[in-house]
Design a protein around this motif. Structure first.
Motif, mmCIF file in Angstrom:
data_model
loop_
_atom_site.group_PDB
_atom_site.id
_atom_site.type_symbol
_atom_site.label_atom_id
_atom_site.label_comp_id
_atom_site.label_asym_id
_atom_site.label_seq_id
_atom_site.Cartn_x
_atom_site.Cartn_y
_atom_site.Cartn_z
ATOM 1 N N ALA A 120 0.814 -1.210 0.000
ATOM 2 C CA ALA A 120 0.000 0.000 0.000
ATOM 3 C C ALA A 120 0.848 1.260 0.000
ATOM 4 O O ALA A 120 0.511 2.249 -0.652
ATOM 5 C CB ALA A 120 -0.937 -0.011 1.209
ATOM 6 N N VAL A 121 1.962 1.241 0.727
ATOM 7 C CA VAL A 121 2.826 2.425 0.784
ATOM 8 C C VAL A 121 3.519 2.651 -0.554
ATOM 9 O O VAL A 121 3.626 3.780 -1.038
ATOM 10 C CB VAL A 121 3.867 2.265 1.907
ATOM 11 N N TRP A 122 3.999 1.573 -1.179
ATOM 12 C CA TRP A 122 4.666 1.668 -2.480
ATOM 13 C C TRP A 122 3.795 0.947 -3.509
ATOM 14 O O TRP A 122 4.016 -0.235 -3.816
ATOM 15 C CB TRP A 122 6.054 1.052 -2.420
ATOM 16 N N PRO A 123 2.781 1.604 -4.056
ATOM 17 C CA PRO A 123 1.829 0.916 -4.949
ATOM 18 C C PRO A 123 2.479 0.346 -6.193
ATOM 19 O O PRO A 123 1.939 -0.591 -6.790
ATOM 20 C CB PRO A 123 0.816 2.016 -5.288
ATOM 21 N N GLU A 124 3.617 0.876 -6.609
ATOM 22 C CA GLU A 124 4.287 0.349 -7.795
ATOM 23 C C GLU A 124 4.790 -1.077 -7.578
ATOM 24 O O GLU A 124 5.103 -1.789 -8.540
ATOM 25 C CB GLU A 124 5.456 1.264 -8.170
ATOM 26 N N LEU A 125 4.861 -1.516 -6.311
ATOM 27 C CA LEU A 125 5.271 -2.894 -6.040
ATOM 28 C C LEU A 125 4.297 -3.906 -6.627
ATOM 29 O O LEU A 125 4.709 -5.015 -7.000
ATOM 30 C CB LEU A 125 5.388 -3.118 -4.530
ATOM 31 N N LEU A 126 3.017 -3.568 -6.697
ATOM 32 C CA LEU A 126 2.022 -4.530 -7.190
ATOM 33 C C LEU A 126 2.265 -4.907 -8.648
ATOM 34 O O LEU A 126 2.453 -6.107 -8.950
ATOM 35 C CB LEU A 126 0.616 -3.971 -6.980
ATOM 36 N N PRO A 127 2.272 -3.966 -9.604
ATOM 37 C CA PRO A 127 2.518 -4.387 -10.990
ATOM 38 C C PRO A 127 3.917 -4.935 -11.207
ATOM 39 O O PRO A 127 4.110 -5.837 -12.029
ATOM 40 C CB PRO A 127 2.285 -3.099 -11.797
ATOM 41 N N THR A 128 4.903 -4.412 -10.477
ATOM 42 C CA THR A 128 6.260 -4.928 -10.633
ATOM 43 C C THR A 128 6.356 -6.357 -10.147
ATOM 44 O O THR A 128 7.032 -7.194 -10.762
ATOM 45 C CB THR A 128 7.257 -4.040 -9.877
#
Length: 616
Positions: free
Chosen positions: A586-594
């Motif tokens: 949630a804090v780093w949303p770019e982690l999801l697609p990566t």
């Protein structure tokens, strides 16, 4: 075009940063990640309400988790109003559905938003759907696409065990059919390379740097690289003398390695052309340049000195334009100013470390393929040889993981110093290890081998992980100089690793079981003889039933071991691995697609390493 790299620079000198900056809020690229706050979130009453509702409960840093939850709640309340208009109720249902799909694609995959990602990861079934079932389903669907197949010539030398072109042992499976080269190149291998480029792009996204030239833009640059990845193998196929290269999986994986290294090389060349490795962040004034050699030579110089200090007088050597400018002996209490023509900024050094981490990660592809080749050439194996193979690969992966983790760091001043990048590379290496172990299951010959591997894996996980999380173990590492982190930050990383291992185990096993089914019973059975499990009447032959059901039981044991481990951690240390994982996403949303991109590509590597290529 969409904003593929949304990024808002922060400031380490702001009051918010000073208030919340600590080891628990790591760097995002070159900036520290600090939750955005508003007057509502600064309300202590609101924070107490969030804690009472369990928003940050179970986290290593409860206060940090509460601030993050407050920030996300605010974004969820405030955001999204720009997607609707007053006439939306009058639109047709397909218009509303199209807008909803477009909004989800943008908010989750193209330019991830914290509020949208939080809604996905807060429930376990959505989290499993995005991080386990989605990449596994895409990988299984990719390998299940039917190949155009042609009968194999009985006189073909590839079928002759004595031929030097027969580069595979029977354990891998001899070629049974010829496949269409153009279908393989444009569909199968093309999607494989496209996933690789998406993964590299998303990694640069986490680093907050565009790897493509601004004059060309992302769509044109990535299209050119994709076309090159497809065009280069065509001459190799058209020249008969080079056809032997096309049947080697290692050759194709090596070409993909080069394709993935291109964005890294392009970004490095851009940095060098823009002279990011030279000069100051702010150029010298005319008054300052009087005291440097650039006044006479016209070349830019860089100053390495403490700010707000008066400059001492110049020495005679300063008038040599090729020499380093030295000051005369300073008066007591003064710091000499040193002007150097060549100076490496910290941002450039950090980028070099980042490129080195990417290189180590990409080399794991080739090393993993070499391991698989050695194992398949030396089949069959007894119990001891199987254990030696598995744990030699375990040691290799963990050494590469440790090296990459040291390069990336997770705290300020540690080379790259990016917690999200360390998160992704930990997932990458954990999944790389798991995929090769899964492929090994298809060549185990007895339940005893499954049991031995599972006992060693589960027992070591349940016993060792809680021990390595203790403060005593942390003090020992500090005494040996192996860590400089605070205990809270160290514990945070260990909890994160538990969450990542859980994802890697489940997505790799789900893909393995799904690929067994579609490749054993599907149209590509002869293309993947590794999963054919033909009945030869040999008591030492491989069996589909043993592989599938024993692997399913192994998966159940892993799920139980994971639940026991997280229960022990919560009982002993009072922290919840699931809560920590959700906060990170949630804090780093770019982690999801990566994460989805890296999972899909590593799973494709597992399947690509066992395909049997013989082109028509």
């Amino acid at each position: 075009m969409p904003d593929f790299f949304p990024f808002i620079p922060g400031s380490e000198t702001s009051r918010t940063a000073r208030q919340h900056a600590s080891d628990s809020s790591p760097l995002l690229g070159r900036f520290r990640a600090v939750p955005r706050t508003s007057h509502r979130q600064r309300s202590s009453q609101h924070l107490r309400g969030l804690l009472a509702a369990g928003g940050g409960r179970g986290s290593v840093h409860v206060g940090y988790g509460a601030l993050v939850t407050a920030s996300l709640d605010s974004e969820s309340d405030d955001g999204g109003s720009d997607y609707y208009d007053s006439d939306e109720d009058d639109d047709h249902w397909w218009d509303r559905a199209a807008r909803a799909v477009g909004r989800n694609v943008r908010d989750l995959w193209v330019a991830p938003r914290q509020g949208a990602v939080r809604k996905v990861v807060e429930s376990w079934w959505r989290r499993w759907g995005m991080l386990v079932f989605l990449p596994a389903g895409l990988a299984v669907a990719w390998c299940a696409i039917p190949f155009p197949q042609y009968p194999l010539n009985p006189d073909d030398s590839d079928r002759n065990p004595g031929s030097q072109r027969d580069h595979r042992a029977p354990g891998h499976g001899s070629a049974r059919v010829q496949v269409n080269f153009w279908f393989f190149l444009f569909v199968y291998y093309g999607f494989y390379n496209l996933t690789a480029l998406i993964w590299i792009t998303k990694v640069f996204n986490l680093y907050s740097l565009n790897w493509w030239p601004s004059t060309l833009g992302f769509p044109l640059t990535v299209s050119m690289i994709a076309m090159l990845s497809i065009a280069a193998p065509i001459p190799v196929y058209m020249v008969p003398e080079l056809n032997f290269l096309t049947i080697h999986n290692t050759a194709w994986i090596s070409w993909t390695f080069i394709i993935m290294a291109m964005p890294v090389a392009i970004a490095f060349c851009i940095m060098m052309l823009h002279e990011r490795h030279l000069g100051l962040r702010q150029s010298l004034s005319d008054t300052q340049r009087i005291f440097t050699s650039s006044w006479w030579t016209g070349e830019p110089d860089s100053v390495s000195s403490r700010p707000n200090r008066r400059r001492a007088g110049l020495s005679s050597s300063s008038f040599d334009p090729d020499s380093i400018l030295q000051t005369s002996p300073p008066a007591r209490g003064r710091i000499p100013a040193v002007v150097r023509r060549n100076w490496l900024p910290a941002s450039f050094v950090r980028f070099v470390w980042f490129c080195l981490a990417l290189t180590v990660g990409l080399l794991a592809y080739l090393i993993g393929e070499a391991y698989a080749e050695i194992y398949l050439r030396t089949l069959p194996h007894n119990n001891l040889e199987t254990i030696v193979y598995v744990y030699s690969w375990v040691v290799t992966v963990h050494l590469l993981d440790a090296l990459t983790g040291w390069i990336l760091g997770a705290s300020e001043g540690e080379r790259v110093g990016s917690y999200p990048l360390s998160w992704i590379f930990k997932l990458y290496f954990m999944l790389t290890y798991q995929t090769y172990v899964r492929a090994l299951y298809a060549r185990l010959r007895s339940p005893t081998q499954f049991i031995m591997l599972q006992i060693l894996s589960s027992s070591s996980l349940i016993i060792l992980v809680p021990i390595t999380m203790s403060s005593t173990y942390h003090r020992i590492l500090g005494f040996l100089g192996l860590t400089t982190q605070s205990y809270a930050s160290y514990q945070k990383l260990r909890i994160r690793d538990v969450f990542i291992r859980f994802l890697a185990e489940n997505v790799s096993m789900l893909t393995f079981l799904g690929s067994i089914l579609v490749l054993h019973f599907g149209a590509n059975k002869d293309v993947y003889p590794y999963f054919a499990f033909d009945e030869t009447g040999d008591e030492r032959s491989y069996d589909f039933g043993l592989t599938f059901y024993a692997s399913g039981i192994t998966w159940a044991c892993e799920l139980i071991a994971g639940i026991v481990l997280r229960g022990l951690i919560r009982w002993i240390y009072g922290v919840n691995a699931s809560v920590e994982g959700k906060l990170d996403l949630a804090v780093w949303p770019e982690l999801l697609p990566t994460s989805v991109a890296v999972m899909l590509h590593v799973l494709q590597n597992m399947l690509f390493s066992i395909i049997r290529l013989h082109f028509h």
